[in-house]
Design a protein around this motif. Sequence first.
Motif, PDB file in Angstrom:
ATOM      1  N   TYR A 147      -6.640 -15.113 -36.494  1.00 31.80           N
ATOM      2  CA  TYR A 147      -6.951 -13.788 -35.983  1.00 31.80           C
ATOM      3  C   TYR A 147      -7.957 -13.890 -34.844  1.00 31.80           C
ATOM      4  O   TYR A 147      -8.794 -14.782 -34.822  1.00 31.80           O
ATOM      5  N   PRO A 148      -7.887 -12.954 -33.905  1.00 28.83           N
ATOM      6  CA  PRO A 148      -8.814 -13.022 -32.763  1.00 28.83           C
ATOM      7  C   PRO A 148     -10.233 -12.609 -33.119  1.00 28.83           C
ATOM      8  O   PRO A 148     -10.456 -11.795 -34.010  1.00 28.83           O
ATOM      9  N   TYR A 149     -11.167 -13.205 -32.417  1.00 24.14           N
ATOM     10  CA  TYR A 149     -12.581 -12.877 -32.501  1.00 24.14           C
ATOM     11  C   TYR A 149     -13.028 -12.374 -31.139  1.00 24.14           C
ATOM     12  O   TYR A 149     -12.492 -12.788 -30.116  1.00 24.14           O
ATOM     13  N   ILE A 150     -14.032 -11.519 -31.117  1.00 21.37           N
ATOM     14  CA  ILE A 150     -14.708 -11.171 -29.880  1.00 21.37           C
ATOM     15  C   ILE A 150     -15.947 -12.041 -29.825  1.00 21.37           C
ATOM     16  O   ILE A 150     -16.652 -12.180 -30.822  1.00 21.37           O
TER      17      ILE A 150
ATOM     18  N   PHE B  33     -24.057 -16.787 -24.523  1.00 21.38           N
ATOM     19  CA  PHE B  33     -25.348 -16.447 -23.941  1.00 21.38           C
ATOM     20  C   PHE B  33     -25.893 -17.557 -23.044  1.00 21.38           C
ATOM     21  O   PHE B  33     -26.937 -17.376 -22.429  1.00 21.38           O
ATOM     22  N   SER B  34     -25.205 -18.692 -22.950  1.00 20.58           N
ATOM     23  CA  SER B  34     -25.672 -19.758 -22.066  1.00 20.58           C
ATOM     24  C   SER B  34     -25.354 -19.457 -20.604  1.00 20.58           C
ATOM     25  O   SER B  34     -25.916 -20.064 -19.703  1.00 20.58           O
ATOM     26  N   GLN B  35     -24.455 -18.503 -20.364  1.00 20.45           N
ATOM     27  CA  GLN B  35     -24.120 -18.122 -18.991  1.00 20.45           C
ATOM     28  C   GLN B  35     -25.236 -17.256 -18.407  1.00 20.45           C
ATOM     29  O   GLN B  35     -25.954 -16.571 -19.134  1.00 20.45           O
ATOM     30  N   GLU B  36     -25.327 -17.295 -17.093  1.00 25.05           N
ATOM     31  CA  GLU B  36     -26.361 -16.499 -16.432  1.00 25.05           C
ATOM     32  C   GLU B  36     -26.134 -14.998 -16.660  1.00 25.05           C
ATOM     33  O   GLU B  36     -27.058 -14.247 -16.931  1.00 25.05           O
ATOM     34  N   TYR B  37     -24.886 -14.580 -16.530  1.00 27.10           N
ATOM     35  CA  TYR B  37     -24.500 -13.197 -16.801  1.00 27.10           C
ATOM     36  C   TYR B  37     -23.395 -13.234 -17.860  1.00 27.10           C
ATOM     37  O   TYR B  37     -22.215 -13.362 -17.528  1.00 27.10           O
ATOM     38  N   PRO B  38     -23.761 -13.127 -19.142  1.00 25.44           N
ATOM     39  CA  PRO B  38     -22.751 -13.242 -20.200  1.00 25.44           C
ATOM     40  C   PRO B  38     -21.776 -12.076 -20.186  1.00 25.44           C
ATOM     41  O   PRO B  38     -22.119 -10.967 -19.782  1.00 25.44           O
ATOM     42  N   ARG B  39     -20.561 -12.369 -20.629  1.00 30.28           N
ATOM     43  CA  ARG B  39     -19.545 -11.336 -20.764  1.00 30.28           C
ATOM     44  C   ARG B  39     -18.788 -11.544 -22.061  1.00 30.28           C
ATOM     45  O   ARG B  39     -18.718 -12.643 -22.576  1.00 30.28           O
ATOM     46  N   TYR B  40     -18.238 -10.476 -22.588  1.00 33.50           N
ATOM     47  CA  TYR B  40     -17.518 -10.517 -23.855  1.00 33.50           C
ATOM     48  C   TYR B  40     -16.058 -10.853 -23.595  1.00 33.50           C
ATOM     49  O   TYR B  40     -15.465 -10.369 -22.630  1.00 33.50           O
ATOM     50  N   GLU B  41     -15.499 -11.682 -24.488  1.00 32.72           N
ATOM     51  CA  GLU B  41     -14.106 -12.086 -24.366  1.00 32.72           C
ATOM     52  C   GLU B  41     -13.482 -12.180 -25.746  1.00 32.72           C
ATOM     53  O   GLU B  41     -14.176 -12.113 -26.759  1.00 32.72           O
ATOM     54  N   ILE B  42     -12.170 -12.393 -25.769  1.00 34.97           N
ATOM     55  CA  ILE B  42     -11.428 -12.576 -27.019  1.00 34.97           C
ATOM     56  C   ILE B  42     -11.003 -14.032 -27.109  1.00 34.97           C
ATOM     57  O   ILE B  42     -10.568 -14.622 -26.122  1.00 34.97           O
TER      58      ILE B  42
ATOM     59  N   LYS C  80     -21.983 -16.230 -29.802  1.00 32.95           N
ATOM     60  CA  LYS C  80     -21.995 -15.299 -30.932  1.00 32.95           C
ATOM     61  C   LYS C  80     -20.589 -14.742 -31.112  1.00 32.95           C
ATOM     62  O   LYS C  80     -19.982 -14.244 -30.163  1.00 32.95           O
ATOM     63  N   TYR C  81     -20.051 -14.867 -32.338  1.00 32.15           N
ATOM     64  CA  TYR C  81     -18.717 -14.369 -32.661  1.00 32.15           C
ATOM     65  C   TYR C  81     -18.838 -13.109 -33.505  1.00 32.15           C
ATOM     66  O   TYR C  81     -19.730 -12.990 -34.338  1.00 32.15           O
ATOM     67  N   TYR C  82     -17.900 -12.185 -33.280  1.00 31.80           N
ATOM     68  CA  TYR C  82     -17.853 -10.959 -34.067  1.00 31.80           C
ATOM     69  C   TYR C  82     -16.541 -10.936 -34.822  1.00 31.80           C
ATOM     70  O   TYR C  82     -15.477 -11.004 -34.211  1.00 31.80           O
ATOM     71  N   GLU C  83     -16.642 -10.830 -36.119  1.00 27.71           N
ATOM     72  CA  GLU C  83     -15.592 -10.813 -37.128  1.00 27.71           C
ATOM     73  C   GLU C  83     -14.173 -11.080 -36.634  1.00 27.71           C
ATOM     74  O   GLU C  83     -13.839 -10.781 -35.500  1.00 27.71           O
ATOM     75  N   PRO C  84     -13.317 -11.624 -37.474  1.00 26.64           N
ATOM     76  CA  PRO C  84     -11.900 -11.693 -37.107  1.00 26.64           C
ATOM     77  C   PRO C  84     -11.277 -10.301 -37.230  1.00 26.64           C
ATOM     78  O   PRO C  84     -11.578  -9.563 -38.165  1.00 26.64           O
ATOM     79  N   TYR C  85     -10.452  -9.944 -36.270  1.00 23.45           N
ATOM     80  CA  TYR C  85      -9.823  -8.625 -36.245  1.00 23.45           C
ATOM     81  C   TYR C  85      -8.332  -8.773 -36.507  1.00 23.45           C
ATOM     82  O   TYR C  85      -7.660  -9.555 -35.837  1.00 23.45           O
TER      83      TYR C  85
END
Length: 168
Positions: A32-35, A39-48, A59-64
Amino acid sequence: VNSEHDALILENSLIKQLNPKYNILLRDDKTYPYIYVDFSQEYPRYEITRKIIKSSTIKYYEPYSVGARDILDSIYEICKLIQKKSCLKSKKLCLYYQIDKCLGPCELDVLHVDYQREVDLAKKLIENKKLLLEKLGDKMSFYAEELRFEEATQLRDRIERISKSEIK
């Protein structure tokens, strides 16, 4: 388990652990995918992602089981984060900056405090789906008042899919 969502995730993890002979649907490397956010990037972004990498800066957010893409799209609609990986590489202001959906750190001098505030807001919305659904509901009402019914309908459908992903 308490919900269908929990049952699907438990089934997936048991199939990965026990590797049953006849159940071949989930035995491969898919999960299942995680979001996630790095945070090691200069400008972090959220991905799947579907792959878990052990790192203290990620940082991972629950399996969806459903709704991961909808949650991520909603986050990028509400928060002014970098939308695409290629935005930072191009060193030019993109369309997202022009439509006020990005702070434009690719070309402008954006304070890390301001960008971190947006990252923290996104984190709060991912962790608290009720707040996310509330903001989307407000936006849907605004679209309906402005007689933009197609956009309001899209948000209504997205709200339904996100609320299905919420563990009750």
